[in-house]
Scaffold this motif. Sequence first.
Motif, PDB file in Angstrom:
ATOM      1  N   LYS A   1       1.412  -1.116   0.144  1.00 10.73           N
ATOM      2  CA  LYS A   1       0.204  -0.416  -0.136  1.00 10.73           C
ATOM      3  C   LYS A   1       0.805   1.306   0.168  1.00 10.73           C
ATOM      4  O   LYS A   1       2.263   1.324   0.056  1.00 10.73           O
ATOM      5  N   ALA A  11      -4.723   0.813  -1.107  1.00 11.19           N
ATOM      6  CA  ALA A  11      -3.778  -0.172  -2.565  1.00 11.19           C
ATOM      7  C   ALA A  11      -3.371   0.213  -3.651  1.00 11.19           C
ATOM      8  O   ALA A  11      -4.329   0.940  -4.486  1.00 11.19           O
ATOM      9  N   PHE A  12      -2.505  -0.031  -4.247  1.00 10.22           N
ATOM     10  CA  PHE A  12      -1.745  -0.113  -5.778  1.00 10.22           C
ATOM     11  C   PHE A  12      -2.009  -1.272  -6.319  1.00 10.22           C
ATOM     12  O   PHE A  12      -1.283  -2.363  -5.342  1.00 10.22           O
ATOM     13  N   SER A  13      -1.634  -2.034  -7.585  1.00  5.93           N
ATOM     14  CA  SER A  13      -1.776  -2.685  -7.992  1.00  5.93           C
ATOM     15  C   SER A  13      -0.442  -2.855  -8.750  1.00  5.93           C
ATOM     16  O   SER A  13      -0.406  -4.295  -8.651  1.00  5.93           O
ATOM     17  N   LYS A  50       0.247   2.579 -10.140  1.00  3.31           N
ATOM     18  CA  LYS A  50      -0.577   1.971 -11.289  1.00  3.31           C
ATOM     19  C   LYS A  50      -2.101   1.042 -10.038  1.00  3.31           C
ATOM     20  O   LYS A  50      -1.798   0.355  -9.040  1.00  3.31           O
ATOM     21  N   ARG A  51      -3.485   1.765 -10.799  1.00  5.55           N
ATOM     22  CA  ARG A  51      -4.225   0.880  -9.949  1.00  5.55           C
ATOM     23  C   ARG A  51      -5.688   1.083 -10.377  1.00  5.55           C
ATOM     24  O   ARG A  51      -5.651   1.543 -11.083  1.00  5.55           O
ATOM     25  N   THR A  54     -10.864   4.295  -9.301  1.00  3.60           N
ATOM     26  CA  THR A  54     -11.747   4.518  -8.094  1.00  3.60           C
ATOM     27  C   THR A  54     -12.603   6.088  -8.004  1.00  3.60           C
ATOM     28  O   THR A  54     -12.169   6.602  -9.020  1.00  3.60           O
ATOM     29  N   VAL A 115      -7.119   0.542 -14.704  1.00  2.00           N
ATOM     30  CA  VAL A 115      -5.793   0.680 -14.700  1.00  2.00           C
ATOM     31  C   VAL A 115      -5.869   2.554 -15.052  1.00  2.00           C
ATOM     32  O   VAL A 115      -5.536   3.098 -16.123  1.00  2.00           O
ATOM     33  N   GLU A 117      -2.903   5.487 -13.396  1.00  2.00           N
ATOM     34  CA  GLU A 117      -1.471   5.065 -14.135  1.00  2.00           C
ATOM     35  C   GLU A 117      -0.874   6.733 -13.520  1.00  2.00           C
ATOM     36  O   GLU A 117      -1.674   8.173 -13.926  1.00  2.00           O
TER      37      GLU A 117
END
Length: 128
Positions: A1, A11-13, A50-51, A54, A115, A117
Motif C-alpha cells: 500500500k 492499495a495499488f496493483s 498503478k491502480r 476508484t 487502470v 497510472e
Amino acid sequence: KIEIEGVTAGAFSAISGMEATTEVIAFDNDDDMIRRKRPGRTSYSNIILKRGFTNNTELWDWYKAVTDGAVERKAGSIIILDEAMGEIMRYNFFEAWPCRWKNFVLDAGTPGLLVEELEIVVEKIERG
C-alpha cells in the motif's frame, strides 16, 4: 500500500521505478598511474503507481495542483504487506510531486479492468 502525507492513497496493483543511481567521478592523483574513482551525487528514478479505477480524486487533485502551478511536495511510504495485511517492509520517499497522470483506456469492445497510472518525482528514497 501507499501512504502519502495529506493524501489517502490506499492499495495499488503495481509500483515500479524504485531505483537509485550514484554517479562515478574519475580523477587523477598526481603521479599515480591508476585513474581513481569516487562516488558522486545520487539520484532517484520516478516512481510509477498503478491502480484500478476508484472514485477517490485525491491523487488527481494533487496532480491538478501541479498543472495549475502549485507544486505540493509530499513525503510518503511504500509499504509491503504480507497475506494477513501485516507490514513486512517499508520504503520512505521525500519531496515527491506528480509529474504524469495516465487515464485508463476506454474500449467497449475489450473487457477488462480500468487502470489509472500516476508518476511521481522523488528526491530521496530510504528503506525504513
